[in-house]
Scaffold this active site. Structure first.
Site, PDB file in Angstrom:
ATOM      1  N   ASP A 139      -7.758  -5.027  -0.659  1.00  0.00           N
ATOM      2  CA  ASP A 139      -8.429  -6.358  -1.385  1.00  0.00           C
ATOM      3  C   ASP A 139      -8.126  -7.683  -1.736  1.00  0.00           C
ATOM      4  OD1 ASP A 139      -7.509  -3.017  -3.739  1.00  0.00           O
ATOM      5  OD2 ASP A 139      -9.552  -3.951  -3.187  1.00  0.00           O
ATOM      6  N   HIS A 165       0.832  -0.986  -0.059  1.00  0.00           N
ATOM      7  CA  HIS A 165       0.537  -0.253  -0.204  1.00  0.00           C
ATOM      8  C   HIS A 165       0.809   1.487  -0.183  1.00  0.00           C
ATOM      9  CE1 HIS A 165      -3.606   2.779   1.293  1.00  0.00           C
ATOM     10  NE2 HIS A 165      -4.125   1.823   1.078  1.00  0.00           N
TER      11      HIS A 165
HETATM   12  C1  SDX Z   1      -5.596  -0.205  -3.426  1.00  0.00           C
HETATM   13  O1  SDX Z   1      -4.192   4.452  -2.137  1.00  0.00           O
HETATM   14  C2  SDX Z   1      -5.338   3.683  -1.170  1.00  0.00           C
HETATM   15  O2  SDX Z   1      -5.463   4.234  -0.436  1.00  0.00           O
HETATM   16  C3  SDX Z   1      -5.679   3.235  -2.184  1.00  0.00           C
HETATM   17  C4  SDX Z   1      -7.002   2.093  -1.111  1.00  0.00           C
HETATM   18  C5  SDX Z   1      -7.289   2.596  -1.073  1.00  0.00           C
HETATM   19  O3  SDX Z   1      -8.379   2.683  -0.579  1.00  0.00           O
HETATM   20  O4  SDX Z   1      -8.308   3.744  -2.192  1.00  0.00           O
HETATM   21  O5  SDX Z   1      -6.413   1.653  -0.150  1.00  0.00           O
HETATM   22  C6  SDX Z   1      -7.159   1.348  -2.784  1.00  0.00           C
HETATM   23  O6  SDX Z   1      -6.183   0.519  -4.729  1.00  0.00           O
HETATM   24  C7  SDX Z   1      -5.208  -0.745  -2.207  1.00  0.00           C
HETATM   25  C8  SDX Z   1      -3.721  -0.990  -3.388  1.00  0.00           C
HETATM   26  C9  SDX Z   1      -4.001  -2.665  -4.501  1.00  0.00           C
HETATM   27  N1  SDX Z   1      -3.671  -2.703  -4.846  1.00  0.00           N
HETATM   28  C10 SDX Z   1      -2.895  -3.757  -5.178  1.00  0.00           C
HETATM   29  O7  SDX Z   1      -2.995  -4.574  -4.249  1.00  0.00           O
HETATM   30  C11 SDX Z   1      -1.584  -4.283  -6.326  1.00  0.00           C
HETATM   31  C12 SDX Z   1      -0.760  -4.609  -5.350  1.00  0.00           C
HETATM   32  N2  SDX Z   1       0.201  -3.749  -4.421  1.00  0.00           N
HETATM   33  C13 SDX Z   1       1.213  -3.205  -5.406  1.00  0.00           C
HETATM   34  O8  SDX Z   1       1.381  -2.481  -6.497  1.00  0.00           O
HETATM   35  C14 SDX Z   1       1.563  -1.795  -4.879  1.00  0.00           C
HETATM   36  O9  SDX Z   1       1.420  -1.596  -3.610  1.00  0.00           O
HETATM   37  C15 SDX Z   1       1.198  -0.900  -4.624  1.00  0.00           C
HETATM   38  C16 SDX Z   1       1.164   0.306  -5.854  1.00  0.00           C
HETATM   39  C17 SDX Z   1      -0.070  -0.539  -3.601  1.00  0.00           C
HETATM   40  C18 SDX Z   1       1.647   0.301  -3.603  1.00  0.00           C
HETATM   41  O10 SDX Z   1       2.908   0.192  -3.797  1.00  0.00           O
HETATM   42  P1  SDX Z   1       4.199   1.543  -3.696  1.00  0.00           P
HETATM   43  O11 SDX Z   1       4.003   1.160  -1.845  1.00  0.00           O
HETATM   44  O12 SDX Z   1       4.432   2.533  -3.377  1.00  0.00           O
HETATM   45  O13 SDX Z   1       5.636   0.073  -3.306  1.00  0.00           O
HETATM   46  P2  SDX Z   1       6.446   0.638  -4.129  1.00  0.00           P
HETATM   47  O14 SDX Z   1       5.308   0.107  -5.179  1.00  0.00           O
HETATM   48  O15 SDX Z   1       7.873   1.196  -4.458  1.00  0.00           O
HETATM   49  O16 SDX Z   1       7.082  -0.958  -4.072  1.00  0.00           O
HETATM   50  C19 SDX Z   1       7.818  -0.861  -3.104  1.00  0.00           C
HETATM   51  C20 SDX Z   1       8.682  -2.473  -3.312  1.00  0.00           C
HETATM   52  C21 SDX Z   1       9.544  -2.394  -4.256  1.00  0.00           C
HETATM   53  O17 SDX Z   1      10.136  -3.633  -4.397  1.00  0.00           O
HETATM   54  P3  SDX Z   1      11.823  -3.332  -4.639  1.00  0.00           P
HETATM   55  O18 SDX Z   1      12.330  -2.127  -5.590  1.00  0.00           O
HETATM   56  O19 SDX Z   1      12.176  -1.702  -3.442  1.00  0.00           O
HETATM   57  O20 SDX Z   1      13.069  -4.529  -4.796  1.00  0.00           O
HETATM   58  O21 SDX Z   1       7.989  -3.459  -2.999  1.00  0.00           O
HETATM   59  C22 SDX Z   1       7.661  -4.214  -4.101  1.00  0.00           C
HETATM   60  C23 SDX Z   1       7.636  -3.225  -5.421  1.00  0.00           C
HETATM   61  O22 SDX Z   1       8.916  -4.428  -6.576  1.00  0.00           O
HETATM   62  N3  SDX Z   1       5.822  -5.104  -4.141  1.00  0.00           N
HETATM   63  C24 SDX Z   1       5.508  -5.634  -3.892  1.00  0.00           C
HETATM   64  C25 SDX Z   1       4.166  -5.315  -4.106  1.00  0.00           C
HETATM   65  N4  SDX Z   1       4.019  -3.934  -4.243  1.00  0.00           N
HETATM   66  C26 SDX Z   1       5.016  -3.532  -3.750  1.00  0.00           C
HETATM   67  N5  SDX Z   1       6.111  -6.989  -4.432  1.00  0.00           N
HETATM   68  C27 SDX Z   1       5.080  -7.497  -4.703  1.00  0.00           C
HETATM   69  N6  SDX Z   1       3.733  -7.748  -4.696  1.00  0.00           N
HETATM   70  C28 SDX Z   1       4.015  -6.468  -4.608  1.00  0.00           C
HETATM   71  N7  SDX Z   1       2.177  -6.598  -4.381  1.00  0.00           N
END
Ligand code: SDX
Length: 393
Positions: free
Chosen positions: A328, A271
């Site tokens: 989710d 998140h």
């Molecule tokens: C919602 O903003 C809100 O409030 C949204 C929401 C709402 O109520 O409106 O809460 C609803 O959108 C919830 C999120 C739903 N999305 C997902 O579940 C999709 C999977 N999640 C990822 O896409 C991701 O976690 C995000 C986009 C939600 C958040 O990304 P961040 O926290 O900005 O983290 P990042 O993308 O900068 O990643 C940081 C690290 C990376 O690894 P490194 O490059 O440091 O090695 O964490 C990894 C990412 O690759 N990572 C994941 C991951 N999420 C982040 N690795 C594997 N699986 C994941 N889900």
């Protein structure tokens, strides 16, 4: 206190806007709507009460709630021409573009409630959206399964009406399961607002041009469809189905995630704000056990989901990145047990998020200090250079 955060890179990141609606502490895993903790609202309130709280700022008295409910019931019907709108969509369309198009079309049918500067028109647009989105969502589903539409039955609650229009048939009476209605009502509360997330910021940004409420909400629905945002609840089920099809081996899937195989993420995890367990996910997980047991849905996917969570919460890769289940991760399992197809999950998210979107849009017009400014950029392109004629290129 200035709202500015200086990042390591030296860039200054400003808070997008101020707001008095929802408070989140991502490190502590705290979520409050107008000061009320989410677990208290989810356990004691109803979606209509929470909608009232988010939009008007206070929990309603019985008289206020009765008036709010009656005003909404009076607007659950769609204009007959708007009903025909659905004829033009292909049956296999994803329901999200159908819903966002129909919501945008409300601007064409209800031209007496478009002016953001007229509080009466804003109130009328608010009530029309809360009343009509469940009808639009149910019709998008009926269109996708080629079944006749049912008119709303205003003797039912908003959620019961939605379930009946979605799963009922004109040929026979449809009894809404009170357990399903209660569980769905609670899930809508959990989705009702979440500060400046992608879709809410979209609603604010579109609304900041003084575009009307209908068209601003339509923009929010489109932003919500993205699989990194609201579309994640659909992506979680597709991920669990894929793991099940490959024999249910969660360890192998987690290896692919950690190897960062193209496009392989643990959907429903991580998140932008919560770097702790999403408080909503904890409530949904508890409900999932209860609802699935009540609905007699012995869902193997729930076991796979719990297995993934167990591995993730004990694996350094996820712990270092502060990746926890978000709202989710478990919701889709409950929606599926209720009978919704996967493609309707994000529509259900939009149904829940509607009062939050409306509250933010209204707050921005009531208090311009909360308006998102026009975002600036850090320019990284060419410095000035002279034009080169085509013949000389
Ligand atoms: C919602 O903003 C809100 O409030 C949204 C929401 C709402 O109520 O409106 O809460 C609803 O959108 C919830 C999120 C739903 N999305 C997902 O579940 C999709 C999977 N999640 C990822 O896409 C991701 O976690 C995000 C986009 C939600 C958040 O990304 P961040 O926290 O900005 O983290 P990042 O993308 O900068 O990643 C940081 C690290 C990376 O690894 P490194 O490059 O440091 O090695 O964490 C990894 C990412 O690759 N990572 C994941 C991951 N999420 C982040 N690795 C594997 N699986 C994941 N889900």
């Amino acid at each position: 206190d200035t709202g500015y955060v200086t990042l390591d890179s030296g860039f200054v990141n400003t808070a997008s806007c101020s707001s008095a609606i929802t408070y989140i502490d991502g490190d502590q895993g705290i979520l409050r709507y107008r000061g009320y903790p989410i677990d208290q609202l989810a356990g004691k309130s109803t979606f209509l009460e929470v909608s009232y709280l988010l939009i008007y700022g206070e929990l309603p008295t019985q008289a206020q709630l009765d008036d709010f409910t009656t005003r909404i019931q009076r607007h659950t019907l769609l204009h007959e021409d708007l009903k025909r709108f659905f004829d033009g969509f292909p049956r296999n369309a994803h329901p999200m573009p159908v819903v966002s198009s129909a919501v945008n079309a409300l601007s064409a049918y209800y031209q007496d409630s478009l002016d953001p500067s007229d509080p009466e028109q804003v109130e009328l647009a608010t009530i029309r959206l809360l009343a009509k989105l469940p009808t639009i969502a149910a019709y998008a589903y009926k269109k996708s399964v080629g079944q006749p539409f049912l008119y709303p039955d205003n003797s039912l609650s908003l959620v019961e009406n939605f379930l009946r229009m979605t799963f009922g048939f004109p040929a026979e009476p449809y009894e809404v399961d009170p357990e399903v209605a209660k569980a769905l009502d609670m899930l809508l509360i959990l989705h009702a607002d979440h500060e400046q997330n992608c879709s809410t910021s979209t609603v604010r940004l579109v609304g900041s041009s003084n575009a009307n409420l209908f068209t601003s909400i339509s923009g929010g629905i489109n932003a919500l469809w993205g699989p990194l945002h609201g579309g994640a609840n659909q992506a979680v089920l597709e991920m669990l189905d894929e793991i099940k099809a490959q024999g249910g081996d969660t360890k192998d899937f987690m290896k692919r995630v950690k190897n960062k195989e193209a496009g392989v993420k643990l959907m429903g995890f991580g998140h932008r704000v919560y770097k702790n367990y999403d408080p909503r996910a904890a409530i949904v997980k508890k409900t999932a056990d209860q609802v699935l047991a009540k609905l007699g849905a012995n869902d193997e996917l729930l076991d796979i989901a719990k297995g993934l969570e167990e591995v993730a919460l004990s694996d350094d890769y996820f712990i270092e990145r502060k990746l926890y289940p978000n709202v989710d991760f478990y919701t889709g399992l409950i929606y599926r047990a209720m009978g919704f197809p996967t493609r309707m999950f994000t529509v259900l998210f939009a149904l829940g998020r509607l009062p939050g979107w409306i509250a933010h849009w209204r707050e921005m017009h009531e208090d311009p200090a909360t308006k998102i400014g026009r975002p600036r950029q850090i320019y990284t392109g060419y410095t000035e250079r002279n034009f080169v004629d085509l013949s000389a290129r």
